[in-house]
Design an enzyme around this catalytic site. Structure first.
Site, short mmCIF file in Angstrom:
data_model
loop_
_atom_site.label_atom_id
_atom_site.label_comp_id
_atom_site.label_asym_id
_atom_site.label_seq_id
_atom_site.Cartn_x
_atom_site.Cartn_y
_atom_site.Cartn_z
N CYS A 107 0.89 -1.13 0.06
CA CYS A 107 -0.12 0.03 -0.05
C CYS A 107 1.01 1.23 -0.06
O CYS A 107 0.72 2.10 -0.97
CB CYS A 107 -0.89 -0.01 1.20
SG CYS A 107 -2.21 -1.24 1.24
N1 LIG Z 1 -2.81 -5.66 2.02
C1 LIG Z 1 -3.30 -4.66 2.63
O1 LIG Z 1 -2.81 -4.48 3.76
C2 LIG Z 1 -4.17 -3.70 1.89
C3 LIG Z 1 -4.86 -3.24 2.73
C4 LIG Z 1 -5.75 -1.98 2.24
C5 LIG Z 1 -6.11 -2.04 0.79
N2 LIG Z 1 -5.53 -2.95 0.27
C6 LIG Z 1 -5.46 -2.93 -1.33
O2 LIG Z 1 -6.46 -4.10 -1.72
C7 LIG Z 1 -6.04 -4.77 -2.98
C8 LIG Z 1 -5.72 -6.02 -2.89
O3 LIG Z 1 -4.53 -6.31 -2.04
P1 LIG Z 1 -4.06 -7.66 -1.39
O4 LIG Z 1 -3.06 -7.16 -0.20
O5 LIG Z 1 -5.23 -8.25 -0.88
O6 LIG Z 1 -3.38 -8.29 -2.42
P2 LIG Z 1 -3.18 -10.01 -2.64
O7 LIG Z 1 -2.24 -10.17 -3.44
O8 LIG Z 1 -3.00 -10.48 -1.19
O9 LIG Z 1 -4.66 -10.60 -3.05
C9 LIG Z 1 -5.04 -10.56 -4.48
C10 LIG Z 1 -5.61 -11.84 -4.86
O10 LIG Z 1 -6.26 -11.58 -6.22
C11 LIG Z 1 -5.78 -12.65 -7.03
N3 LIG Z 1 -5.99 -11.99 -8.66
C12 LIG Z 1 -5.24 -11.27 -9.27
N4 LIG Z 1 -5.87 -11.14 -10.49
C13 LIG Z 1 -7.02 -11.66 -10.53
C14 LIG Z 1 -8.08 -11.63 -11.37
N5 LIG Z 1 -8.14 -11.22 -12.58
N6 LIG Z 1 -9.26 -12.64 -11.02
C15 LIG Z 1 -9.31 -13.11 -9.69
N7 LIG Z 1 -8.37 -13.11 -9.01
C16 LIG Z 1 -7.21 -12.36 -9.26
C17 LIG Z 1 -4.31 -12.87 -6.97
O11 LIG Z 1 -3.97 -14.16 -7.14
C18 LIG Z 1 -4.47 -12.63 -5.28
O12 LIG Z 1 -4.78 -13.93 -4.77
C19 LIG Z 1 -5.09 -3.68 -3.52
O13 LIG Z 1 -5.57 -2.81 -4.22
C20 LIG Z 1 -4.51 -3.17 -2.33
O14 LIG Z 1 -3.88 -1.84 -2.50
C21 LIG Z 1 -4.56 -3.84 0.55
#
Ligand SMILES: NC(=O)c1ccc[n+]([C@@H]2O[C@H](COP(=O)([O-])OP(=O)(O)OC[C@H]3O[C@@H](n4cnc5c(N)ncnc54)[C@H](O)[C@@H]3O)[C@@H](O)[C@H]2O)c1
Length: 415
Positions: free
Chosen positions: A257
């Site tokens: 992030c």
């Molecule tokens: N990790 C954090 O602390 C956090 C906090 C707030 C917001 N976010 C936001 O949330 C979003 C996700 O982050 P995250 O940390 O959960 O990522 P992550 O990589 O842990 O999880 C995302 C998942 O999406 C899957 N994916 C990718 N493309 C895909 C598709 N086309 N169809 C289906 N699945 C798909 C991936 O395989 C993965 O398992 C980002 O925008 C991030 O900025 C993250």
């Protein structure tokens, strides 16, 4: 309700579990077949969700790789990654892919909510047109809203339930659908006037942290020149009960992030011929911190009449923060690379990261590594690691987290 979650990672999986715990039937869709297989076998890949939590769901969470399985869902929440390209521009590939696949199965009356962090305008200008390839109008045939995820991996005092949830719909009806959805799992839902407001609010929250971390990182470098203990200054300032909020310096900013999201806003601002200086400056200062840390390690070794070239440096904690195994954008990676460029032998110990393919390393056994290291650099202070033991055994400790402040030791150098 039947709810679909697209992307069951750090954000999507805890959310999926929260809805399943509330009694909903949840379909977790992921593009990674290993994630799908593991979840269907009851194994979680996210530290905040223990396997036991999956076991207690009574089969209400099912994983799939097929978008067709979302057709029966009343609501679909999109939580796919939003990283940067090599040239630090927003990379919406995952979102575009997910939206195209979803458009092919979208049904009338469904609610789609985007949770991925992104620049203001993404929901309306990027997501809606792709979903409208279904032949339906956003806000009419289907409902569409943005609701930023505020999860802080590893944190236990605020959960999905107790962290207020923001929603901003394309129309009032979209907002209302989103409010009803999240009211099942969140104690407080705050309805905003537009998706853009919700998108920008999330970015403000992250940029606020990035700017304040940059401020104390820069202060740590100044304190080094002045011979003042930055930690004592920060603790003293934090005794003020109003008008000051504590942020700690460190080896640099990591995670999916903070190092990434500010550039999403800078990108959008540039489209409007506006150059947000705080955001760029904070990014610049924070990105310079790993190189500064390498300089501190080199100077500490020099004091002991050792060159970096040929010295063994043990990095203690390589994930970007305590209690998690996430190494995305972690400053440890750059510190290790820079140390290697100077000829150091780099090893690491991290109870949450058994292997680090980016560096071709596996976590070393701590006791043996402490015995042979010329310097131990505390990059992330995981609570499981006994720092008193580390200080008592290591030849030299360079602490970038202020985690050894309570420990006496002439062999410790602090940021
Ligand atoms: N990790 C954090 O602390 C956090 C906090 C707030 C917001 N976010 C936001 O949330 C979003 C996700 O982050 P995250 O940390 O959960 O990522 P992550 O990589 O842990 O999880 C995302 C998942 O999406 C899957 N994916 C990718 N493309 C895909 C598709 N086309 N169809 C289906 N699945 C798909 C991936 O395989 C993965 O398992 C980002 O925008 C991030 O900025 C993250």
């Amino acid at each position: 309700m039947r709810i679909g979650i697209v992307g069951v990672g750090y954000v999507g999986l805890p959310l999926a579990v929260a809805f399943a715990e509330a009694g909903d039937d949840v379909v977790g869709l992921d593009a990674d077949p290993r994630v799908v297989a593991a979840l269907n076998e009851g194994r979680s890949h996210v530290e905040d969700v223990p396997d036991a939590a999956l076991a207690q769901l009574g089969g209400r969470l099912r994983a799939t790789a097929s978008y067709a399985d979302l057709a029966e869902c009343e609501a679909v929440i999109v939580c796919v990654p939003t990283p940067l390209t090599g040239s630090r521009e927003p990379d919406l590939t995952h979102l575009n892919d997910a939206a195209s696949s979803l458009a092919a199965v979208l049904r009338e009356g469904q609610l789609v909510v985007l949770e991925s962090t992104t620049y203001p305008g993404t929901t309306r200008e990027r997501l809606a047109p792709i979903l409208e390839e279904s032949g339906m109008q956003a806000g009419e045939g289907f409902h569409l809203a943005f609701s930023p995820e505020r999860i802080d991996p590893g944190r236990t005092d605020y959960t999905v339930r107790t962290t207020p949830k923001l929603v901003g719909g394309l129309t009032e009806a979209c907002s209302e659908r989103a409010r009803e959805l999240y009211a099942q799992v969140c104690e407080q839902v705050v309805v905003l006037s537009t998706p853009e407001t919700a998108e920008l609010t999330k970015l403000l929250e992250n940029i606020f942290r990035s700017v304040n971390i940059a401020l104390v990182n820069e202060l740590s470098q100044l304190c080094d020149r002045l011979g003042i203990d930055v930690w004592e200054v920060i603790e003293a300032a934090a005794t003020k009960p109003f008008g000051f909020m504590r942020f700690d310096p460190g080896p640099g900013m990591g995670g999916h992030c903070l190092p990434v999201d500010p550039f999403y806003l800078a990108f959008k601002a540039r489209e409007h011929d506006f150059y947000p200086e705080f955001i760029e400056l904070a990014g610049k200062v924070n990105r310079s911190q790993p190189a500064y840390c390498v300089d501190r390690i080199a100077r500490a070794l020099n004091e002991q009449r050792k060159p970096v070239n040929g010295s063994e440096v043990l990095l203690l904690g390589v994930s970007y923060k305590p209690g998690v195994g996430d190494v995305r954008e972690a400053p440890s990676l750059e510190i290790a690379t820079l140390l290697r460029e100077l000829g150091a032998e780099v090893a690491y110990h991290d109870p949450h990261v058994p292997e680090l393919p980016a560096l071709g390393l596996a976590s070393s056994e701590l006791e043996a590594a402490l015995g042979s290291a010329d310097a131990v650099a505390v990059i992330t202070a995981h609570p499981e690691v006994d720092l008193a033991e580390v200080v008592s055994r290591a030849a030299l400790v360079v602490d970038f987290r202020g985690a050894t402040r309570a420990l006496a030791g002439g062999n410790v150098v602090r940021l």
